[in-house]
Scaffold this active site. Sequence first.
Site, PDB file in Angstrom:
ATOM      1  CG  HIS E  14      -0.409   0.699   2.589  1.00 18.99           C
ATOM      2  ND1 HIS E  14      -1.236   1.308   3.078  1.00 18.99           N
ATOM      3  CD2 HIS E  14       0.311   0.369   2.978  1.00 18.99           C
ATOM      4  CE1 HIS E  14      -0.167   1.019   4.672  1.00 18.99           C
ATOM      5  NE2 HIS E  14       1.525   0.710   4.265  1.00 18.99           N
ATOM      6  CB  CYS E  33       3.360   5.203   6.053  1.00 20.54           C
ATOM      7  SG  CYS E  33       3.809   4.954   6.872  1.00 20.54           S
ATOM      8  CG  HIS E  39       5.258   0.682   2.995  1.00 16.84           C
ATOM      9  ND1 HIS E  39       4.710   1.606   2.426  1.00 16.84           N
ATOM     10  CD2 HIS E  39       5.265  -0.211   4.223  1.00 16.84           C
ATOM     11  CE1 HIS E  39       3.730   2.116   3.605  1.00 16.84           C
ATOM     12  NE2 HIS E  39       4.087   0.641   4.391  1.00 16.84           N
ATOM     13  CG  HIS E  41       2.163  -3.705   6.279  1.00 14.96           C
ATOM     14  ND1 HIS E  41       3.662  -3.332   7.176  1.00 14.96           N
ATOM     15  CD2 HIS E  41       2.078  -2.187   5.333  1.00 14.96           C
ATOM     16  CE1 HIS E  41       4.066  -1.880   7.382  1.00 14.96           C
ATOM     17  NE2 HIS E  41       3.222  -0.831   6.628  1.00 14.96           N
ATOM     18  CG  ASP E  79      -2.927 -13.329   0.074  1.00  7.22           C
ATOM     19  OD1 ASP E  79      -1.567 -12.681   1.125  1.00  7.22           O
ATOM     20  OD2 ASP E  79      -2.834 -14.552  -0.057  1.00  7.22           O
ATOM     21  CG  HIS E  80       0.098 -12.756  -2.171  1.00  9.08           C
ATOM     22  ND1 HIS E  80       0.668 -13.493  -1.207  1.00  9.08           N
ATOM     23  CD2 HIS E  80       1.540 -13.149  -2.748  1.00  9.08           C
ATOM     24  CE1 HIS E  80       1.217 -13.631  -1.199  1.00  9.08           C
ATOM     25  NE2 HIS E  80       1.942 -13.817  -1.491  1.00  9.08           N
ATOM     26  CD  GLU E 124      -0.228  -0.490   8.401  1.00 11.33           C
ATOM     27  OE1 GLU E 124      -1.025   0.349   8.173  1.00 11.33           O
ATOM     28  OE2 GLU E 124       1.192   0.461   8.797  1.00 11.33           O
TER      29      GLU E 124
END
Lengths: 145, 145, 145, 145, 145, 145
Positions: E14, E33, E39, E41, E79-80, E124
């Site tokens: 994100h 951020c 980047h 998580h 996801d991914h 996070e």
Amino acid sequence: MLYVTKRVEFSAAHRLYNPELSDEQNEAIFDKCNNFYGHGHNYILEVTVAGVPDITTGYVIDLKRLKKLLMDEIIIKVDHKHLNFDVDFLKGIIPTVENLAIVFWRILEDKLPSGKLYKIKLFETENSFIEYFGEETEIKTFSNK
Amino acid sequence: MLYVTKRVEFSAAHRLYNPELSDEQNEAIFDKCNNFYGHGHNYILEVTVAGVPDITTGYVIDLKRLKKLLMDEIIIKVDHKHLNFDVDFLKGIIPTVENLAIVFWRILEDKLPSGKLYKIKLFETENSFIEYFGEETEIKTFSNK
Amino acid sequence: MLYVTKRVEFSAAHRLYNPELSDEQNEAIFDKCNNFYGHGHNYILEVTVAGVPDITTGYVIDLKRLKKLLMDEIIIKVDHKHLNFDVDFLKGIIPTVENLAIVFWRILEDKLPSGKLYKIKLFETENSFIEYFGEETEIKTFSNK
Amino acid sequence: MLYVTKRVEFSAAHRLYNPELSDEQNEAIFDKCNNFYGHGHNYILEVTVAGVPDITTGYVIDLKRLKKLLMDEIIIKVDHKHLNFDVDFLKGIIPTVENLAIVFWRILEDKLPSGKLYKIKLFETENSFIEYFGEETEIKTFSNK
Amino acid sequence: MLYVTKRVEFSAAHRLYNPELSDEQNEAIFDKCNNFYGHGHNYILEVTVAGVPDITTGYVIDLKRLKKLLMDEIIIKVDHKHLNFDVDFLKGIIPTVENLAIVFWRILEDKLPSGKLYKIKLFETENSFIEYFGEETEIKTFSNK
Amino acid sequence: MLYVTKRVEFSAAHRLYNPELSDEQNEAIFDKCNNFYGHGHNYILEVTVAGVPDITTGYVIDLKRLKKLLMDEIIIKVDHKHLNFDVDFLKGIIPTVENLAIVFWRILEDKLPSGKLYKIKLFETENSFIEYFGEETEIKTFSNK
């Protein structure tokens, strides 16, 4: 009020099964948790007591005494046991994590050396857990199990 | 060489018991792990593969394929089972964490899509685990169990 | 060979300080770990034993006995202690995690009920830990500490 | 309302001891926590702030600023210290985890850049922790400590 | 009432960025951020359902069904993925952990097979997480993102 | 020899993609890890140094200095970045966890203040990690990425 928690563990087997239902119904509802010989978990039990710190000690409750209570009243009776067969206070009860939390609450409720039982949190795995705050809840005890 | 590891979990019951020994001997050796109906754990299995990264993919092994192998060959057969009764490849074997690791090795050894099986690490709890690197080791299979 | 590990914990205070150095040198080398009254950690100790599973038991070592050994020989002597003042076998030794691991090895080396001591892993925090496999290593004992 | 939490750690020594009680009484109440030179822990501090996300930023509170506040006001003053001797705001207070949580609350209460302090959770170990929501609570400060 | 929780994970990229602000303002507010390419998580999502155990099953909710709901409605979609570009229900929303929790609540609120949605907890990292109990909260959707 | 480890974390996005392969081939090999905009992880990096404790300090290596080295040489360059776009030393390299470990090794190998680099362990998630001991290994750098 402060909320003090002690965390303990036990390893047990269980089978989810309602003797008043057919095998097919049990299989449909409980799926792999219905395996005839049972399966097992490393359960984690967190017991939280609410109270005000004593002026003399700075303690809400002596955690060594709370741990001893948990060991004597619960852990020694469920650790390395099969919850469907070996535990007097679970006889006839479907050993879901919900029912276990309610039964543990009833055992501990009146036995605290100080403070008041506030919460029981019970992990079946890292990914599945329950919290119970002692509201009156019905559990069914099945006779022919 | 690089060493790539996949971690998976399963929940199972087991009982430690040698059918050639008396009840007293079993009790003396296996203590609470000898409980008649068994007890259980959330096992954690870590499987390590050694190899060199492929120039085209940067992978030693595709971890999605390694995970599928572990699920198909091991996890689906032991998860939510009683290891003494429900698992063909454990019949007659005392299901200590040592013996489980050795049996899992034998199952996985020749089935890797790439790389070479290097280590099996198996946790019974956070506080007790075993590592096995595949050295030839004898396990006894008891017939009348 | 299989490698079996038992994990135990203890909570202790310590101060890193070399009495043959000046205060300035100690401060420069040990920084915040040199705090006069000490600081503390929840240490985690993992002790690994190597061996072959016994045919009769499936055990390399009975982990209950290994745990008892660790409790009796180490944990009871260091848990809830200040490592610079309260522990006979640490007198005069700078209590770095390196030196603790070496001293613990020397204590355990000849006392195992079965198997052979293979590794000591000691965590000071989740982010800092040491592993020791028993190679001969010198530790200095300072007299005037 | 949303509840945003930042988790930080510190390592400190402490001794539980009430200077108005005899040595025997202190020993009876605080047991191994009463060790003369102290012992220590890796404490984990979780601070929870309640608020509504800002429309422009999507933040209840900027966690980088919350972390800086925790580091400046608390962590730098307690990390790698002996809580009975080295910390101004703990002078004369029995450093139980209950009392620490109350003192930390008083320090943080009015200093938040946005949101409102909702909870302090403090772990002494993975197995023992306290939660405090800021209800008025008395702590005794002992003079001759 | 009992509170039952299922924990699942997803890995996503994100970028925190408000298109109505200048680059300098975004940099000042979101700092690292705000990295242009994003980047990422390993997020942990815990969803808690409140209810009373069914007399027949001992379940508040079948956790296998809750898990399937979470996988189908949320995990498979995030996801991914890169949360700023790939997820329909996040289009134009600043993907802070606060906003994600609110959006996930709106998706799940009416879809539970039994029990009532009580809490969403979203990590996070191990050190930063949010809890949301469903109070009406405004989120801004930016058009030109 | 003793083996001392420091553990640090970073959060980053990445995409697995080989520019010399077709989209279909990339999709077939890297599956969900091939998502165009990338996805992300909270990586955990453990760096192990081997050596003998210094007689004067009891340290193999000062972990504060090792941590500073890791922060300056690696973490500040990869934390809150997209590994495919933002990191000079990763340009043109497929950012699998295998390749990251090898590149990190090359960066750290000659920069240690004391001791000798022994192992790099890199977790992409709790369930997937790699260990590398520095054996010569080839990585391909793709030009048109």
